[in-house]
Write an enzyme that holds these catalytic residues in place. Structure first.
Site, PDB file in Angstrom:
ATOM      1  N   CYS A 147       0.826  -1.207   0.000  1.00  0.00           N
ATOM      2  CA  CYS A 147       0.000   0.000   0.000  1.00  0.00           C
ATOM      3  C   CYS A 147       0.860   1.257   0.000  1.00  0.00           C
ATOM      4  O   CYS A 147       1.327   1.699   1.067  1.00  0.00           O
ATOM      5  CB  CYS A 147      -0.932  -0.009   1.211  1.00  0.00           C
ATOM      6  SG  CYS A 147      -1.948   1.485   1.314  1.00  0.00           S
ATOM      7  N   CYS A 150      -0.472   4.133   2.052  1.00  0.00           N
ATOM      8  CA  CYS A 150      -0.297   4.005   3.503  1.00  0.00           C
ATOM      9  C   CYS A 150       1.156   4.280   3.898  1.00  0.00           C
ATOM     10  O   CYS A 150       1.403   4.916   4.922  1.00  0.00           O
ATOM     11  CB  CYS A 150      -0.639   2.590   3.976  1.00  0.00           C
ATOM     12  SG  CYS A 150      -2.114   1.875   3.269  1.00  0.00           S
ATOM     13  N   ASP A 151       2.087   3.773   3.123  1.00  0.00           N
ATOM     14  CA  ASP A 151       3.486   3.730   3.575  1.00  0.00           C
ATOM     15  C   ASP A 151       4.454   4.587   2.770  1.00  0.00           C
ATOM     16  O   ASP A 151       5.631   4.695   3.131  1.00  0.00           O
ATOM     17  CB  ASP A 151       3.979   2.265   3.549  1.00  0.00           C
ATOM     18  CG  ASP A 151       3.141   1.379   4.455  1.00  0.00           C
ATOM     19  OD1 ASP A 151       2.696   1.878   5.503  1.00  0.00           O
ATOM     20  OD2 ASP A 151       2.915   0.206   4.112  1.00  0.00           O
TER      21      ASP A 151
END
Ligand code: NAP
Length: 338
Positions: A147, A150-151
């Site tokens: 992701c 997300c990261d």
């Protein structure tokens, strides 16, 4: 002005029974909720572990009709608000067990609550697939991710690789150029399956390079502290190996249907997708309907999922109207024609 009937708006606790239970909160689940609510079925929707589903971990969505560009998370917030405004009862909880063998159907939730339902609409979507390498597992959360939204932030000024050649891989690679100093897309063939407009953006971006015809063999890194230093890749035809230095590895090789809840109860096909009667959302158990990525191995778009959510609500409404849930026995499970 709100369309919500007063008695529904006031109802915030999980009922013991519902006519329609919707499991999942992506475009399929919320659209089913809008339609079922407007049919006055007072549906209950259980959101699951990732409220809003896969679109909450994407960035710009440019193919939702009516929106030239909208952020995925914003779109899902609006869908949830729409479903609530129509009278759907939405709960932040996860169905951990679903018994489709008895009627009414029974769902047990992570909170310990339990609810029975005359009809169930399954819209649990799909999850990211992994390569299945031991080194990938070892560094998950320590440099290996599925992701970018997300990261990606953790890779400011650093080098990353993305594995895959579909829309997800290209979108992730493009998103990562906002942070990383260099993004290498590693693909096992010599052409991408991503939409042409995305490919053009990728090839134009000076931070991106593509390593064609290569597969990832191993994620390399350190043990103390646990972290990624690069990936070992192999040419798919010539077998030659090389190491690509990287601080982060993003796996974007597609998705698998989230059919765990029902895998022993419903007919599945094509590697775990819930099988439905062609042209409908009817599964192998009467009264159970499936919509979206859980059943769709072909299109897998937000808009097609929403369309299937609509179909599922209409199918459920029709099915409930045809069967007197208080008395008449429901038909036995039937095999779905191929
Ligand atoms: P996908 O289209 O199935 O693409 C998966 C990619 O990963 C393919 O390029 C595939 O290679 C590669 N791959 C699969 N298994 C692999 C393995 N074991 N090792 C190495 N590479 C592997 O998946 P997706 O990109 O996640 O997209 C899923 C669906 O969502 C698609 O229908 C897509 O259109 C849709 N989507 C749409 C948008 C959008 O419209 N903005 C954004 C994201 C996703 P091959 O090409 O060689 O098969």
């Amino acid at each position: 002005m709100s369309q919500v009937p007063a008695e529904i708006a006031a109802d915030t606790s999980l009922p013991a029974h519902t006519r329609v239970l919707i499991v999942g909160s992506g475009p399929a689940g919320y659209t089913a909720a809008v339609y079922a609510a407007r049919a006055m079925l007072k549906p209950v929707l259980i959101q699951g572990m990732q409220p809003g589903g896969q679109l909450t971990i994407t960035t710009e969505v440019e193919n939702w009709p009516g929106e030239t560009e909208i952020q995925g998370p914003d779109l899902m917030v609006r869908m949830e608000a729409h479903a609530r405004a129509m009278g759907a009862r939405i709960f932040v909880d996860t169905v951990t067990r679903l018994d489709l063998q008895q009627r009414p159907f029974v769902a047990e939730l992570d909170s310990g609550a339990r609810i029975t339902a005359d009809a169930v609409i399954l819209a649990t979507g799909a999850q990211a697939r992994w390569l299945g390498l031991p080194s990938e597992e070892k560094f998950k959360g320590f440099g290996v991710s599925a992701c970018a939204t997300c990261d990606g932030f953790f890779y400011r000024g650093r080098e990353v690789v993305v594995v895959g050649g579909g829309n997800t891989a290209v979108e992730e690679a493009l998103f990562l150029t906002n942070f990383a100093s260099k993004v290498t897309l590693i693909h096992r063939r010599d052409s991408l399956r991503a939409e042409k407009i995305l490919q053009e953006r990728l090839f134009r971006n000076p931070k991106v390079s593509v390593l064609w015809d290569h597969e990832l063999v191993e994620v390399a890194g350190t043990d103390g502290p646990l972290g990624v230093t690069g990936v070992r890749v192999r040419h798919v035809r010539e077998g030659a190996e090389q190491v690509v230095p990287a601080d982060g590895v993003f796996i974007a090789i597609g998705h698998a249907p989230a059919s765990e809840l029902v895998k022993d109860q419903l007919e599945l096909h094509k590697g775990g997708y819930v099988k439905v009667e062609p042209g409908s959302t009817r599964t192998s158990i009467p009264g159970v309907f499936a919509a979206g990525d859980l059943t769709d191995h072909v299109y897998r778009q937000a808009v097609t999922s929403a369309g299937m959510g609509c179909m599922a609500a209409l199918d459920a409404e029709r099915w409930l109207a045809e069967h007197d849930m208080a008395g008449e026995p429901v038909p036995e499970a039937a095999e779905i024609p191929a």
